[in-house]
Design a protein around this motif. Structure first.
Motif, short mmCIF file in Angstrom:
data_model
loop_
_atom_site.label_atom_id
_atom_site.label_comp_id
_atom_site.label_asym_id
_atom_site.label_seq_id
_atom_site.Cartn_x
_atom_site.Cartn_y
_atom_site.Cartn_z
N THR A 1 -17.69 -61.90 -6.76
CA THR A 1 -17.69 -62.53 -5.53
C THR A 1 -19.24 -62.78 -5.17
O THR A 1 -20.10 -62.11 -5.73
N LEU B 1 -15.99 -67.74 -11.59
CA LEU B 1 -15.35 -66.19 -12.27
C LEU B 1 -15.82 -66.09 -13.64
O LEU B 1 -16.22 -67.22 -14.46
N LEU C 1 -10.40 -61.59 -7.16
CA LEU C 1 -10.81 -61.74 -8.49
C LEU C 1 -9.83 -61.56 -9.44
O LEU C 1 -9.34 -62.26 -10.45
#
Length: 393
Positions: free
Chosen positions: A279, A264, A297
């Motif tokens: 992703t 992330l 997310l």
């Protein structure tokens, strides 16, 4: 010089007008080569979705130490490249020397980050280990549970959309001809690439052809099997949020983490935009933005920076990264004389823009790749079969 059905031919035809195709065309034109770019929407491509992290250090992965050298070389060129491109285009590309903070949210992530820190040190890279408290001192919006992190002052950022726009303008000012159509077939005569045929039937003729079509690079008709690049699409979904003035400063630098095994990142722009991604999905040509992708997310970002759920969500997008079998780019001549590749950059396309432009200009003018790019010549996959791919929807 050969003649095309549309007038005089070019020295170089670049198929694909994303940032890699445009930087190749710009640098080629600067070397005095008559250059044409074929793309229905030049300035588009994966860069429209990319976050723009210039993360040579924090992008280091086990088994990719060879790619590290290319990443570091390109990152070192960025300040001068950004200044030159801004002067050539009259546009600011959003280059920020803001640094990156990679953090761990649990003990497993902390152990992984410690191993990464050791790898960085063995590789001669600069990074500093921080405690959780020191991380939160740097970025107060981080969750209280952050267990530690790596401060990397040498990993910066650029705005890929501004970068693409500036490259497009620089190409136009350098005399690059833009043909807004898709190349459907490579033209081969006498065992050599000599141009391409566009969707409307127009034939473009050139002494050299550069295939820089991102994830679509393996789908150009007419390319002999031994020269087809083994490039596949890897889907990435990205969110954009806006930080209202009342919440500023929200984050001062790029923040990265591994949450539930997924990578992330949060990239704050000076204009108040916050990019959250991304992703990584092996789903062929699918570019659907899914509820699950957005949820994951936002969920992971909230765990890292709880205040993010208060920000307006302004955009959701999905794009396709062009990935090669070893996640490194394919640069330079192929088995077919006259055909060169500049593709397969995967997650490092924005970072590798300066070094790719320089390397391709060198090989187009001299026939030789510079030393830094030689390990990434397409010949390293000479014995590999082309990657099977479905027709894009």
């Amino acid at each position: 010089m050969r003649s095309s059905t549309n007038g005089d031919g070019s020295d170089v035809l670049v198929i694909g007008g994303g940032i890699i195709g445009l930087v190749t065309a710009w640098r080629a034109a600067q070397r005095g080569l008559r250059t044409t770019v074929a793309d229905p929407e030049p300035g588009g491509g994966a860069a429209r979705v990319a976050a723009g992290m210039l993360a040579a250090v924090t992008e280091l992965h086990y088994g990719e130490q060879l790619l590290l050298g290319l990443n570091v070389a390109s990152a070192a060129r960025y300040p001068e490249f950004a200044a030159e491109l801004s002067a050539a285009s009259g546009q600011d590309i959003g280059f920020r020397a803001c640094g990156t903070l990679a953090v761990a949210l649990d003990s497993d992530d902390r152990a992984h980050l410690r191993e990464l820190h050791a790898l960085q040190q063995r590789s001669g890279l600069e990074s500093e280990w921080l405690s959780g408290r020191e991380c939160r001192r740097l970025e107060p919006m981080l969750a209280p549970g952050v267990r530690g992190g790596l401060r990397v002052d040498g990993d910066h950022q650029v705005d890929p959309r501004r970068l693409a726009s500036a490259l497009l303008t620089a190409c136009e000012r350098a005399g690059v001809v833009l043909r807004r159509g898709w190349a459907e077939r490579l033209s081969v005569r006498g065992g050599r690439a000599v141009g391409a045929v566009l969707a409307d039937g127009t034939e473009l003729v050139a002494d050299q052809v550069v295939l820089a079509a991102g994830s679509l690079s393996g789908r150009l008709a007419g390319v002999p099997e031994e020269a087809v690049p083994p490039v596949r699409p890897v889907k990435g979904q990205v969110l954009r949020l806006t930080v209202p003035p009342a919440y500023a400063p929200f984050l001062s630098r790029t923040v990265r983490a591994v949450v539930r095994g997924s990578h992330l990142y949060l990239v704050p722009r000076e204009n108040g935009e916050l990019v959250v991604g991304a992703t990584s999905e092996e789903l062929g040509w699918d570019t659907t933005v899914t509820a699950g992708g957005v949820y994951e997310l936002l969920r992971d970002a909230h765990e890292l920076v709880p205040g993010i759920t208060e920000l307006p969500l302004t955009e959701t997008r999905a794009g396709l990264r062009p990935a090669s079998p070893d996640n490194a780019p394919l640069l330079g001549p192929t088995a077919l004389p006259g055909l060169l590749l500049a593709t397969g950059h995967h997650r490092n396309g924005v970072l590798l823009t300066p070094v790719t432009g320089d390397a391709m200009a060198d090989v187009l003018t001299s026939g030789e790749l510079p030393e830094v790019a030689r390990p990434f010549a397409p010949g390293r996959f000479a014995s590999a079969a082309p990657v099977p791919q479905e027709q894009p929807a």
